[in-house]
Design a protein around this motif. Structure first.
Motif, short mmCIF file in Angstrom:
data_model
loop_
_atom_site.label_atom_id
_atom_site.label_comp_id
_atom_site.label_asym_id
_atom_site.label_seq_id
_atom_site.Cartn_x
_atom_site.Cartn_y
_atom_site.Cartn_z
N ARG A 172 0.82 -1.20 0.00
CA ARG A 172 0.00 0.00 0.00
C ARG A 172 0.86 1.26 0.00
O ARG A 172 0.56 2.23 -0.69
CB ARG A 172 -0.92 0.01 1.22
CG ARG A 172 -1.99 -1.07 1.24
CD ARG A 172 -3.13 -0.68 2.17
NE ARG A 172 -2.67 -0.24 3.48
CZ ARG A 172 -2.43 -1.05 4.51
NH1 ARG A 172 -2.59 -2.36 4.36
NH2 ARG A 172 -2.04 -0.57 5.68
N ALA A 173 1.93 1.25 0.80
CA ALA A 173 2.78 2.43 0.91
C ALA A 173 3.44 2.75 -0.42
O ALA A 173 3.42 3.89 -0.91
CB ALA A 173 3.84 2.22 1.99
N ALA A 174 4.05 1.73 -1.05
CA ALA A 174 4.74 1.96 -2.32
C ALA A 174 3.74 2.32 -3.42
O ALA A 174 4.04 3.14 -4.29
CB ALA A 174 5.53 0.72 -2.72
N ALA A 175 2.53 1.74 -3.37
CA ALA A 175 1.54 2.02 -4.40
C ALA A 175 1.03 3.46 -4.32
O ALA A 175 0.57 4.01 -5.32
CB ALA A 175 0.37 1.05 -4.29
N ARG A 176 1.14 4.09 -3.15
CA ARG A 176 0.70 5.47 -3.00
C ARG A 176 1.64 6.45 -3.69
O ARG A 176 1.27 7.59 -3.97
CB ARG A 176 0.62 5.85 -1.52
CG ARG A 176 -0.54 5.23 -0.79
CD ARG A 176 -0.57 5.64 0.68
NE ARG A 176 -0.91 7.06 0.86
CZ ARG A 176 -1.29 7.57 2.03
NH1 ARG A 176 -1.38 6.79 3.09
NH2 ARG A 176 -1.58 8.85 2.13
N VAL A 177 2.87 6.02 -3.95
CA VAL A 177 3.89 6.92 -4.50
C VAL A 177 4.07 6.63 -5.98
O VAL A 177 4.59 5.58 -6.36
CB VAL A 177 5.23 6.75 -3.75
CG1 VAL A 177 6.20 7.83 -4.20
CG2 VAL A 177 5.03 6.80 -2.24
N SER A 178 3.64 7.56 -6.81
CA SER A 178 3.80 7.41 -8.26
C SER A 178 4.94 8.32 -8.71
O SER A 178 4.79 9.54 -8.79
CB SER A 178 2.49 7.79 -8.97
OG SER A 178 2.64 7.69 -10.37
N HIS A 179 6.09 7.72 -8.98
CA HIS A 179 7.27 8.51 -9.33
C HIS A 179 8.27 7.61 -10.04
O HIS A 179 8.39 6.43 -9.71
CB HIS A 179 7.91 9.10 -8.06
CG HIS A 179 8.91 10.18 -8.33
ND1 HIS A 179 10.23 9.93 -8.61
CD2 HIS A 179 8.76 11.53 -8.37
CE1 HIS A 179 10.87 11.08 -8.79
NE2 HIS A 179 9.99 12.06 -8.65
N ARG A 180 8.99 8.16 -11.00
CA ARG A 180 9.92 7.36 -11.80
C ARG A 180 11.07 6.80 -10.97
O ARG A 180 11.71 5.82 -11.35
CB ARG A 180 10.47 8.18 -12.96
CG ARG A 180 11.42 9.30 -12.56
CD ARG A 180 11.89 10.10 -13.77
NE ARG A 180 12.60 9.29 -14.72
CZ ARG A 180 13.92 9.06 -14.67
NH1 ARG A 180 14.65 9.57 -13.69
NH2 ARG A 180 14.49 8.32 -15.59
N ASN A 181 11.34 7.41 -9.81
CA ASN A 181 12.43 6.94 -8.96
C ASN A 181 11.96 6.04 -7.82
O ASN A 181 12.73 5.73 -6.92
CB ASN A 181 13.20 8.13 -8.37
CG ASN A 181 13.88 8.97 -9.43
OD1 ASN A 181 13.56 10.15 -9.60
ND2 ASN A 181 14.79 8.37 -10.18
#
Length: 365
Positions: free
Chosen positions: A72-81
């Protein structure tokens, strides 16, 4: 009890959608697999959790819950890095399905090549910081920024991964019995003292990562986790010898007081300047006092860790080249900020100190 079952090459998970092709890596809590997504016809990476032997039902449940929260945590962050999470498959335990990043970790690069030039380290640092700023913007603290969690992709990207101990704003903590959350040598002083982390704690960890990248060693690493944490809290930063124009950035990120730490936006600007071959205003070397005792007239100690028995002798920081000089002007970010009066540091409650010491001294039995 111990966890039953584990993935095998050729096995299908996620309702038969993902076929495990081979291991990419493993650690104490699980295995990362290269797998094939039969539905979309692409290769992916899948993280499988494996609870250590001796874990009770309660700790296994918490481990599974933390694994779900990582997704859930990683899915909240939309970024190329930031590594992209595609799915969390539940088959007795969670399997996190994410993009397959082909390349090496920064830890592998440092092992193979040794210290990096300051411009290259600054470029990597700027990309990691961009990922952290994107995470912080949506209420996610990473809490485990270190070279092993930074991937150097073959396509040129720098990718922050492993949100396994991330904190999502509003969620309850999920800590396992006797567990130290995070890698001690990269832990910020306020976290070593049991205080609530903020975005500034991730910035400290980035500073340690950058120091290790240019100097070739981790500045606060000691022989044991407890002595490492004592060094993080009490010891001054060894004077950088190879950092050049990165020196003032390291000083700003590794201020033991999180209130005085270099702000993220300014840190990213300076890192991109150094990556492009520039030097931050004020020269390549900051004030010699930046690498003096941790406690100064401006910032009193944050506290001290408990000392069971005699205080261990720490290796001294490398000698400075010559006598101390008068302090330079404060760095630009501090000149521009409206600095409030700092109050005396608050001593940590004895119960918190005892709990931290117990967790460290009993970690791993």
């Amino acid at each position: 009890m111990s966890e039953a079952g584990s993935g095998r090459q050729g096995e299908r998970v996620g309702g038969g959608r993902y076929r495990l092709l081979g291991e990419l890596g493993r650690g104490g809590m699980g295995v990362v697999w290269r797998a094939y997504d039969e539905a979309l016809g692409r290769e992916v990476a899948i993280k499988e959790v494996r609870a250590p032997a001796g874990f009770g039902d309660r700790d296994i449940d918490r481990l599974y819950a933390r694994m779900e929260r990582e997704g859930r945590a990683a899915a909240r962050v939309s970024h190329r890095n930031v590594v992209t999470v595609y799915d969390v498959a539940m088959e007795g335990r969670p399997w996190i399905v994410m993009e397959l990043v082909r390349g090496l970790s920064l830890a592998d690069v440092l092992d193979a090549e040794g210290p990096l030039p300051s411009a290259r380290a600054a470029r990597i640092g700027a990309e990691v910081l961009a990922a952290l700023r994107a995470a912080h913007a949506v209420g996610v603290l990473h809490r485990d920024v270190k070279p092993g969690n930074v991937l150097m992709a073959n396509d040129g990207r720098v990718v922050l991964t492993d949100f396994g101990i991330a904190v999502v704003e509003g969620d309850a903590a999920l800590t396992l019995t006797g567990e130290l959350v995070g890698s001690p040598e990269f832990l910020a002083p306020e976290r070593a003292l049991g205080r609530s982390p903020g975005p500034e704690s991730d910035l400290w960890s980035l500073g340690v990562l950058l120091y290790a990248a240019v100097e070739g060693f981790s500045p606060f690493r000691q022989d044991t986790p407890l002595s490492t944490l004592r060094a993080v809290v009490d010891e001054s930063l060894p004077r950088p010898r190879r950092a050049g124009p990165l020196t003032s950035v390291l000083e700003g990120l590794l201020d033991k007081d999180p209130r005085r730490r270099l702000p993220a936006a300014e840190a990213e600007r300076l890192l991109r300047l150094v990556a492009a071959g520039g030097t931050p205003a004020g020269g390549s070397v900051s004030s010699p006092n930046a690498f003096g005792p941790a406690a100064t007239a401006e910032t009193e100690p944050l506290g001290r860790l408990p000392e069971p028995g005699a205080t261990p002798a720490y290796p001294p920081a490398p000698d400075a080249d010559g006598p101390a000089e008068p302090p330079d002007d404060p760095p630009p970010w501090r000149q521009r900020a409206a600095v409030a009066a700092l109050v005396a540091g608050v001593l940590l409650a004895a119960l918190s100190l005892g709990g931290l010491a117990w967790a460290l001294l009993n970690k791993g039995g």
